[in-house]
Design a protein around this motif. Sequence first.
Motif, PDB file in Angstrom:
ATOM      1  N   LYS A  86      -9.805  -9.186  -2.920  1.00 13.15           N
ATOM      2  CA  LYS A  86     -10.505  -8.077  -3.579  1.00 13.15           C
ATOM      3  C   LYS A  86     -11.692  -7.574  -2.760  1.00 13.15           C
ATOM      4  N   GLU A  87     -12.266  -8.450  -1.938  1.00 12.23           N
ATOM      5  CA  GLU A  87     -13.373  -7.998  -1.087  1.00 12.23           C
ATOM      6  C   GLU A  87     -12.842  -7.093   0.028  1.00 12.23           C
ATOM      7  N   LEU A  88     -11.676  -7.469   0.542  1.00 12.56           N
ATOM      8  CA  LEU A  88     -11.084  -6.680   1.628  1.00 12.56           C
ATOM      9  C   LEU A  88     -10.634  -5.306   1.142  1.00 12.56           C
ATOM     10  N   VAL A  89     -10.170  -5.214  -0.085  1.00 16.16           N
ATOM     11  CA  VAL A  89      -9.689  -3.920  -0.600  1.00 16.16           C
ATOM     12  C   VAL A  89     -10.709  -3.237  -1.506  1.00 16.16           C
ATOM     13  N   ASP A  90     -11.969  -3.520  -1.267  1.00 15.74           N
ATOM     14  CA  ASP A  90     -13.038  -2.849  -2.026  1.00 15.74           C
ATOM     15  C   ASP A  90     -13.233  -1.454  -1.432  1.00 15.74           C
ATOM     16  N   ILE A  91     -12.287  -0.565  -1.741  1.00 15.52           N
ATOM     17  CA  ILE A  91     -12.284   0.767  -1.131  1.00 15.52           C
ATOM     18  C   ILE A  91     -12.583   1.848  -2.157  1.00 15.52           C
ATOM     19  N   ILE A  95       5.701   6.744 -15.278  1.00 14.63           N
ATOM     20  CA  ILE A  95       5.698   8.211 -15.310  1.00 14.63           C
ATOM     21  C   ILE A  95       4.364   8.757 -14.819  1.00 14.63           C
ATOM     22  N   GLU A  96       3.283   8.213 -15.344  1.00 14.89           N
ATOM     23  CA  GLU A  96       1.949   8.745 -15.038  1.00 14.89           C
ATOM     24  C   GLU A  96       1.559   8.512 -13.578  1.00 14.89           C
ATOM     25  N   SER A  97       1.996   7.395 -13.007  1.00 13.87           N
ATOM     26  CA  SER A  97       1.612   7.082 -11.624  1.00 13.87           C
ATOM     27  C   SER A  97       2.595   7.652 -10.607  1.00 13.87           C
ATOM     28  N   GLY A 142       7.280  -9.653  -9.323  1.00 15.07           N
ATOM     29  CA  GLY A 142       6.937 -10.312  -8.056  1.00 15.07           C
ATOM     30  C   GLY A 142       7.997 -10.178  -6.988  1.00 15.07           C
ATOM     31  N   LYS A 143       8.881  -9.182  -7.150  1.00 11.98           N
ATOM     32  CA  LYS A 143       9.997  -9.018  -6.218  1.00 11.98           C
ATOM     33  C   LYS A 143       9.701  -8.022  -5.105  1.00 11.98           C
ATOM     34  N   ARG A 144       8.580  -7.267  -5.241  1.00 12.76           N
ATOM     35  CA  ARG A 144       8.305  -6.187  -4.301  1.00 12.76           C
ATOM     36  C   ARG A 144       6.988  -6.397  -3.586  1.00 12.76           C
ATOM     37  N   ASN A 145       6.981  -6.055  -2.315  1.00  8.98           N
ATOM     38  CA  ASN A 145       5.776  -6.154  -1.496  1.00  8.98           C
ATOM     39  C   ASN A 145       5.087  -4.787  -1.507  1.00  8.98           C
ATOM     40  N   ILE A 146       4.394  -4.505  -2.600  1.00 15.83           N
ATOM     41  CA  ILE A 146       3.805  -3.185  -2.826  1.00 15.83           C
ATOM     42  C   ILE A 146       2.809  -2.829  -1.717  1.00 15.83           C
ATOM     43  N   ALA A 147       2.827  -1.572  -1.309  1.00 15.38           N
ATOM     44  CA  ALA A 147       1.918  -1.123  -0.251  1.00 15.38           C
ATOM     45  C   ALA A 147       0.697  -0.409  -0.836  1.00 15.38           C
ATOM     46  N   LEU A 148      -0.273  -0.236   0.049  1.00 14.40           N
ATOM     47  CA  LEU A 148      -1.605   0.221  -0.348  1.00 14.40           C
ATOM     48  C   LEU A 148      -1.613   1.507  -1.172  1.00 14.40           C
ATOM     49  N   ILE A 149      -0.830   2.505  -0.759  1.00 14.97           N
ATOM     50  CA  ILE A 149      -0.865   3.782  -1.480  1.00 14.97           C
ATOM     51  C   ILE A 149      -0.396   3.611  -2.922  1.00 14.97           C
ATOM     52  N   ASN A 150       0.609   2.797  -3.155  1.00 13.16           N
ATOM     53  CA  ASN A 150       1.054   2.576  -4.531  1.00 13.16           C
ATOM     54  C   ASN A 150       0.060   1.710  -5.322  1.00 13.16           C
ATOM     55  N   ILE A 151      -0.572   0.758  -4.652  1.00 15.77           N
ATOM     56  CA  ILE A 151      -1.635  -0.013  -5.322  1.00 15.77           C
ATOM     57  C   ILE A 151      -2.730   0.947  -5.790  1.00 15.77           C
ATOM     58  N   TYR A 152      -3.094   1.853  -4.898  1.00 17.47           N
ATOM     59  CA  TYR A 152      -4.143   2.842  -5.176  1.00 17.47           C
ATOM     60  C   TYR A 152      -3.747   3.762  -6.338  1.00 17.47           C
ATOM     61  N   ALA A 175      -4.020   1.857  -9.605  1.00 15.75           N
ATOM     62  CA  ALA A 175      -5.423   1.669  -9.994  1.00 15.75           C
ATOM     63  C   ALA A 175      -6.002   2.978 -10.532  1.00 15.75           C
ATOM     64  N   GLN A 176      -5.686   4.078  -9.866  1.00 13.00           N
ATOM     65  CA  GLN A 176      -6.190   5.381 -10.327  1.00 13.00           C
ATOM     66  C   GLN A 176      -5.643   5.723 -11.712  1.00 13.00           C
ATOM     67  N   THR A 177      -4.345   5.481 -11.910  1.00 11.57           N
ATOM     68  CA  THR A 177      -3.740   5.785 -13.207  1.00 11.57           C
ATOM     69  C   THR A 177      -4.345   4.919 -14.312  1.00 11.57           C
ATOM     70  N   LEU A 178      -4.573   3.642 -13.994  1.00 12.70           N
ATOM     71  CA  LEU A 178      -5.156   2.718 -14.974  1.00 12.70           C
ATOM     72  C   LEU A 178      -6.671   2.920 -15.113  1.00 12.70           C
ATOM     73  N   LYS A 179      -7.233   3.741 -14.223  1.00 12.87           N
ATOM     74  CA  LYS A 179      -8.676   4.013 -14.204  1.00 12.87           C
ATOM     75  C   LYS A 179      -9.509   2.741 -14.020  1.00 12.87           C
ATOM     76  N   ILE A 180      -9.087   1.936 -13.066  1.00 16.46           N
ATOM     77  CA  ILE A 180      -9.834   0.729 -12.703  1.00 16.46           C
ATOM     78  C   ILE A 180     -10.000   0.702 -11.179  1.00 16.46           C
ATOM     79  N   PRO A 181     -11.022  -0.015 -10.678  1.00 16.40           N
ATOM     80  CA  PRO A 181     -11.171  -0.118  -9.220  1.00 16.40           C
ATOM     81  C   PRO A 181      -9.993  -0.865  -8.596  1.00 16.40           C
ATOM     82  N   VAL A 182      -9.640  -0.474  -7.366  1.00 14.18           N
ATOM     83  CA  VAL A 182      -8.559  -1.151  -6.637  1.00 14.18           C
ATOM     84  C   VAL A 182      -8.830  -2.654  -6.574  1.00 14.18           C
ATOM     85  N   LYS A 183     -10.073  -3.006  -6.318  1.00 12.54           N
ATOM     86  CA  LYS A 183     -10.397  -4.433  -6.152  1.00 12.54           C
ATOM     87  C   LYS A 183     -10.165  -5.233  -7.440  1.00 12.54           C
TER      88      LYS A 183
END
Lengths: 77, 77
Positions: A72-77, B36-38, B51-61, B64-72
């Motif tokens: 979480k520190e590394l992805v504090d973006i 749908i929202e994301s 736990g089957k997918r190695n999600i990448a940064l843009i989808n993590i982001y 987080a944006q859809t859930l309205k929480i910080p990425v970290k």
Amino acid sequence: MVNREFTVENDPRILFGKRLAKIRKELGWTQEGLAIESGIARSYLSGIERGKRNIALINIYKLAQTLKIPVKELVDI
Amino acid sequence: MVNREFTVENDPRILFGKRLAKIRKELGWTQEGLAIESGIARSYLSGIERGKRNIALINIYKLAQTLKIPVKELVDI
């Protein structure tokens, strides 16, 4: 790949790349040293730091583990 | 893809999937609504939570944006 969803200011790849480069330097790692220790190719790591790569979770985790910081520190973006 | 580097206890895909499912439910989202929202396919989101997918940064982001929480907060694994 061009991604028109983001600007330079809010592109998570650019934000993450800057964050990683900052932390890496603060902790005294060279790009080459971090690449070797984390098992990520130097050229790929360079692309990540330049915001050109959409890094996935397992590599984020490997970098955090190598740097000995929480994910979480590394992805504090 | 089989990845022998991790166990069930420390596989970042499994840790992230559990974290996402927990936060999603706490915030009152269904998997379908969040998909749908994301803009992430429901089947892909399901794979992430399992736990089957190695999600990448843009989808993590995006999540987080859809859930309205910080990425970290989302990647506090």
